[in-house]
Design an enzyme around this catalytic site. Structure first.
Site, PDB file in Angstrom:
ATOM      1  N   ILE A 384      -7.630  19.415  34.144  1.00 27.38           N
ATOM      2  CA  ILE A 384      -8.378  19.640  35.379  1.00 27.38           C
ATOM      3  C   ILE A 384      -7.835  20.861  36.106  1.00 27.38           C
ATOM      4  O   ILE A 384      -8.594  21.737  36.545  1.00 27.38           O
ATOM      5  CB  ILE A 384      -8.322  18.386  36.274  1.00 27.38           C
ATOM      6  CG1 ILE A 384      -9.083  17.244  35.613  1.00 27.38           C
ATOM      7  CG2 ILE A 384      -8.900  18.675  37.660  1.00 27.38           C
ATOM      8  CD1 ILE A 384      -8.934  15.899  36.297  1.00 27.38           C
ATOM      9  N   ASP A 403       3.834  22.873  37.782  1.00 27.49           N
ATOM     10  CA  ASP A 403       3.796  21.733  36.876  1.00 27.49           C
ATOM     11  C   ASP A 403       5.206  21.501  36.351  1.00 27.49           C
ATOM     12  O   ASP A 403       5.948  22.464  36.114  1.00 27.49           O
ATOM     13  CB  ASP A 403       2.826  22.005  35.709  1.00 27.49           C
ATOM     14  CG  ASP A 403       2.405  20.737  34.986  1.00 27.49           C
ATOM     15  OD1 ASP A 403       1.197  20.443  34.964  1.00 27.49           O
ATOM     16  OD2 ASP A 403       3.285  20.022  34.454  1.00 27.49           O
ATOM     17  N   SER A 461      -6.276  13.044  42.680  1.00 29.09           N
ATOM     18  CA  SER A 461      -5.483  12.523  41.561  1.00 29.09           C
ATOM     19  C   SER A 461      -5.300  11.008  41.666  1.00 29.09           C
ATOM     20  O   SER A 461      -6.109  10.243  41.137  1.00 29.09           O
ATOM     21  CB  SER A 461      -4.133  13.239  41.484  1.00 29.09           C
ATOM     22  OG  SER A 461      -3.425  13.102  42.700  1.00 29.09           O
ATOM     23  N   ASP A 486     -10.019  11.489  47.925  1.00 25.07           N
ATOM     24  CA  ASP A 486     -10.944  10.714  47.093  1.00 25.07           C
ATOM     25  C   ASP A 486     -10.297   9.431  46.579  1.00 25.07           C
ATOM     26  O   ASP A 486     -10.986   8.547  46.096  1.00 25.07           O
ATOM     27  CB  ASP A 486     -11.402  11.579  45.915  1.00 25.07           C
ATOM     28  CG  ASP A 486     -12.457  10.903  45.050  1.00 25.07           C
ATOM     29  OD1 ASP A 486     -13.466  10.436  45.614  1.00 25.07           O
ATOM     30  OD2 ASP A 486     -12.274  10.835  43.817  1.00 25.07           O
ATOM     31  N   GLU A 491      -7.301   0.282  46.778  1.00 25.43           N
ATOM     32  CA  GLU A 491      -8.757   0.402  46.735  1.00 25.43           C
ATOM     33  C   GLU A 491      -9.370  -0.954  46.410  1.00 25.43           C
ATOM     34  O   GLU A 491      -8.804  -1.728  45.648  1.00 25.43           O
ATOM     35  CB  GLU A 491      -9.172   1.443  45.680  1.00 25.43           C
ATOM     36  CG  GLU A 491      -8.642   2.840  45.989  1.00 25.43           C
ATOM     37  CD  GLU A 491      -9.001   3.857  44.908  1.00 25.43           C
ATOM     38  OE1 GLU A 491      -9.705   3.482  43.945  1.00 25.43           O
ATOM     39  OE2 GLU A 491      -8.573   5.023  45.021  1.00 25.43           O
ATOM     40  N   HIS A 513     -13.439   7.430  45.622  1.00 23.29           N
ATOM     41  CA  HIS A 513     -12.954   7.580  44.243  1.00 23.29           C
ATOM     42  C   HIS A 513     -14.113   7.966  43.303  1.00 23.29           C
ATOM     43  O   HIS A 513     -14.359   7.319  42.280  1.00 23.29           O
ATOM     44  CB  HIS A 513     -12.297   6.291  43.758  1.00 23.29           C
ATOM     45  CG  HIS A 513     -11.332   6.522  42.613  1.00 23.29           C
ATOM     46  ND1 HIS A 513     -10.241   5.725  42.394  1.00 23.29           N
ATOM     47  CD2 HIS A 513     -11.302   7.471  41.635  1.00 23.29           C
ATOM     48  CE1 HIS A 513      -9.586   6.147  41.325  1.00 23.29           C
ATOM     49  NE2 HIS A 513     -10.205   7.213  40.856  1.00 23.29           N
ATOM     50  N   ILE A 514     -14.792   9.034  43.656  1.00 20.43           N
ATOM     51  CA  ILE A 514     -15.962   9.472  42.889  1.00 20.43           C
ATOM     52  C   ILE A 514     -15.739  10.817  42.195  1.00 20.43           C
ATOM     53  O   ILE A 514     -16.690  11.450  41.747  1.00 20.43           O
ATOM     54  CB  ILE A 514     -17.215   9.566  43.789  1.00 20.43           C
ATOM     55  CG1 ILE A 514     -16.958  10.529  44.949  1.00 20.43           C
ATOM     56  CG2 ILE A 514     -17.639   8.187  44.279  1.00 20.43           C
ATOM     57  CD1 ILE A 514     -18.200  10.924  45.726  1.00 20.43           C
ATOM     58  N   GLY A 515     -14.477  11.239  42.093  1.00 19.68           N
ATOM     59  CA  GLY A 515     -14.201  12.535  41.468  1.00 19.68           C
ATOM     60  C   GLY A 515     -14.838  12.687  40.104  1.00 19.68           C
ATOM     61  O   GLY A 515     -15.399  13.725  39.770  1.00 19.68           O
ATOM     62  N   GLY A 516     -14.758  11.641  39.293  1.00 17.52           N
ATOM     63  CA  GLY A 516     -15.350  11.691  37.958  1.00 17.52           C
ATOM     64  C   GLY A 516     -16.674  10.961  37.866  1.00 17.52           C
ATOM     65  O   GLY A 516     -17.194  10.753  36.766  1.00 17.52           O
TER      66      GLY A 516
END
Length: 630
Positions: A384, A403, A461, A486, A491, A513-516
């Site tokens: 991503i 990273d 994330s 997100d 949750e 939580h709709i990122g994907g």
């Protein structure tokens, strides 16, 4: 063993082939004609009425032939078409037909003119095919059928089978009324309702056994077959409302699939998982050690998402349960949402939109900036992060990334050696780190203090990687000029009420939580994960497994395949091969892959095996799971 005391009587239409032949002929003859749909509908209705026994077969046949208006020359094209319509499990079990040729008969209300050339390829000679025959006029037009043939009359199959006077147990395999009445009349011993192509309630309700494919029929009768365990006996439980394509893909493969729209709590899952071979989940279902201990038949867990921390991976591996996820399928969806949020936040779009909704007009450039020329800091430069890097740079942003692993920069992105370096230089910070529990509060009060004044934070994330109270404090104090969140530390399992301290804050975008969660991503996941599951179930491939040694297998041909999962201790391979040698099993090929805890060996054998070999291999010390594919 050839020459059993059983005789097998097969129907043709919708059993040996996946279609009704006269319906296919009608499709061919009516192609391009204006009345095609109406005539086809009428023919199919007449077909079904005859199959279900609601009208006499004689009437059904007469009415269809009149509507067809066919010629003898049309039959060549029909045969060619029917060769492409052999039932899938029939085609893959040609060996059964060849080995038991002397015991197999076809009794059909169809016509020998098109049945004989099809079944000849399955070693069924014309003399063991009992069917109707057409009548032709002098120019070759089909004008009727031989009315003296017993199969042209109502319940003609009963009379035909009675006349054959077959010895031994007679089993009938078919899909309709004319098939099950043979057993009802006492002429056949068993009726198997064949539902691979069509499920007729009357036939199923009157069957000794419903068989969704030939493998099931062969399994019940302990006959040689393409696969050792019929797919319809493999139970798949899909939770959390995964995309319907996943259900369709797995069902079409022949598996028994159950779909549940929500996550299941541990105790309920413990009950539901008994007898389940494959479990499909998303992020909310917790596959704990207790759940895995209760899973008496579990082979695979498919995570229809990126993360797998909701699964006890080590316990799964030790139990011989392979786990697959979807690490790439929703990458683009998450990246596009991040880009959209960056622009929305930098332009204060939500504040302006809320004002308009409230009837206020406030045209201003206050707190409204272009993203071009701004510094984007990406934390987590995986799939991503890298794609976001490319798109952000294309919009004119300067990209920095951090990273913990050594990642090669794409484009003009600049690598930061420390998190502090990235935070101090970034106008926008976006999080794309994994679900390692060590990342809890990865961004806390200390890290937020290191960010630029007026910066923006985006978290797509995991909910626990940001200290929400520290974020709220920074937003209220104007240390940060905005945020998009997100994911949340806790949750809900299903849609409903939700509370977070971030609600009501200015220039904060909150999403559930709709990122994907795009149609494209869910569709891709619903293809990717089932393909991995099917590849493992069907061939033993573990490529891309999260918790298991990876083996990519060549296509298996004319061999039996044994899958052996065991603890990785010295001497197991020697023990396995000693068993195979004892039973004089010739190894065509063998593949082994191990990690520190388990070994996975696949053996292809070009010789038939008996059950003693299976028992011996299961008894090898340190065996975790053993499975026969063919």
């Amino acid at each position: 063993m050839v020459g059993t005391t059983r005789k097998y009587v097969f129907d043709f239409d919708s059993t040996l082939t996946s279609v009704e032949a006269l319906d296919v002929l009608a499709e061919m003859l009516l192609d391009g004609k204006s009345n095609k749909d109406a005539v086809l509908s009428e023919i199919q209705e007449i077909t079904n009425l005859g199959i279900d026994g609601d009208i006499s077969f004689t009437e059904s046949l007469e009415r269809r032939i009149r509507l067809l208006n066919a010629h003898q020359n049309d039959l060549d094209g029909l045969v060619k078409e029917l060769r492409q319509k052999i039932s899938r499990s029939i085609e893959e079990n040609k060996a059964f037909f060849k080995e038991y040729a002397e015991d197999i008969y076809v009794i059909s209300c169809g016509f020998k003119e098109f049945i004989d050339p099809i079944v000849a390829e399955y070693d069924i000679p014309s003399e063991r095919v009992y069917a109707n025959t057409f009548k032709f006029d002098t120019t070759g037009n089909i004008i009727g059928f031989d009315e003296t043939n017993v199969l042209s009359s109502h319940n003609g199959k009963i009379e035909c089978l009675k006349n054959l006077n077959l010895e031994g147990e007679v089993q009938v395999i078919g899909d309709g009324y004319s098939d099950y009445v043979m057993r009802e009349a006492g002429i056949a011993d068993k009726f198997f309702a064949y539902t691979e192509n069509v499920h007729r309630e009357k036939a199923a309700n009157n069957a000794d056994h419903v068989t969704p494919n030939l493998n099931e029929f062969l399994f019940v009768n302990d006959l040689p077959r393409k696969i050792s365990y019929p797919k319809n006996r493999i139970k798949i439980l899909l939770l959390e409302n995964v995309h319907p394509n996943a259900f369709d893909n797995l069902s079409e493969e022949g598996f028994s699939v159950e779909l549940v729209k929500h996550a299941l709590p541990e105790e309920e899952l413990i009950e539901r998982i008994k007898g389940v071979h494959v479990l499909g989940i998303r992020s909310k279902t917790q596959v704990t050690e207790k759940v895995l201990s209760a899973a008496d038949r579990l082979l695979v867990v498919g995570a229809f998402c990126i993360g797998t921390t909701q699964i006890a991976l080590d316990a799964a591996k030790k139990g011989g349960v392979v786990v697959f996820n979807a690490p790439y399928s929703n990458t683009r969806s998450v990246v596009e949402l991040a880009i959209g949020q960056i622009i929305m936040l930098k332009r204060s779009i939500f504040a302006r939109s809320t004002e308009i909704h409230q009837g206020k007009w406030f045209k201003t450039a206050l707190n409204s900036q272009e993203v071009r020329g701004k510094n984007l800091g990406i934390i987590g430069y995986g799939n991503i992060g890298k794609q976001l890097s490319v798109l952000a740079e294309a919009m004119g942003m300067r990209v920095y990334y951090y990273d913990i692993e050594d990642r090669l920069a794409l484009g003009n992105a600049t690598k930061c050696n420390t998190l502090e370096d990235l935070l101090s230089v970034s106008d926008v910070v976006t999080l794309h780190i994994d679900d390692n529990k060590a990342n809890k509060n990865f961004i806390g009060e200390r890290e937020i203090d290191q960010m630029r004044d007026g910066a923006i934070l985006i978290n797509l994330s995991r909910g626990f990687v940001v200290d929400i109270r520290a974020l709220v404090k920074a937003l209220k104090s104007k240390k940060l000029n905005g945020a998009a969140v997100d994911v949340y530390p806790e949750e809900p399992r299903s849609n409903g009420d939700f509370i977070t301290e971030l609600q009501g804050l200015e220039n904060v975008i909150l999403t559930p939580h709709i990122g994907g969660s795009t149609e494209e991503a869910q569709r891709d996941i619903a293809d990717f994960v089932p393909n991995k599951i099917m590849d493992y179930i069907n061939s033993g491939n573990t490529v891309d497994a999260v918790n298991f040694p990876n083996i990519r297998l060549p296509k298996q041909n004319n061999a039996h395949r044994f899958l052996h999962i065991h603890k990785n201790v010295p001497g197991i391979m020697a023990d396995i091969n000693e068993v195979l040698a004892k039973y004089e099993m010739n190894i065509a090929s063998q593949f082994l892959s191990t990690d520190s805890e388990v070994g996975y060996v696949i053996t292809d054998l070009d010789k038939d095996y008996n059950k003693d070999v299976i028992k011996a291999l299961k008894s090898v010390e340190h065996t975790i799971k053993f499975r026969v594919l063919y």
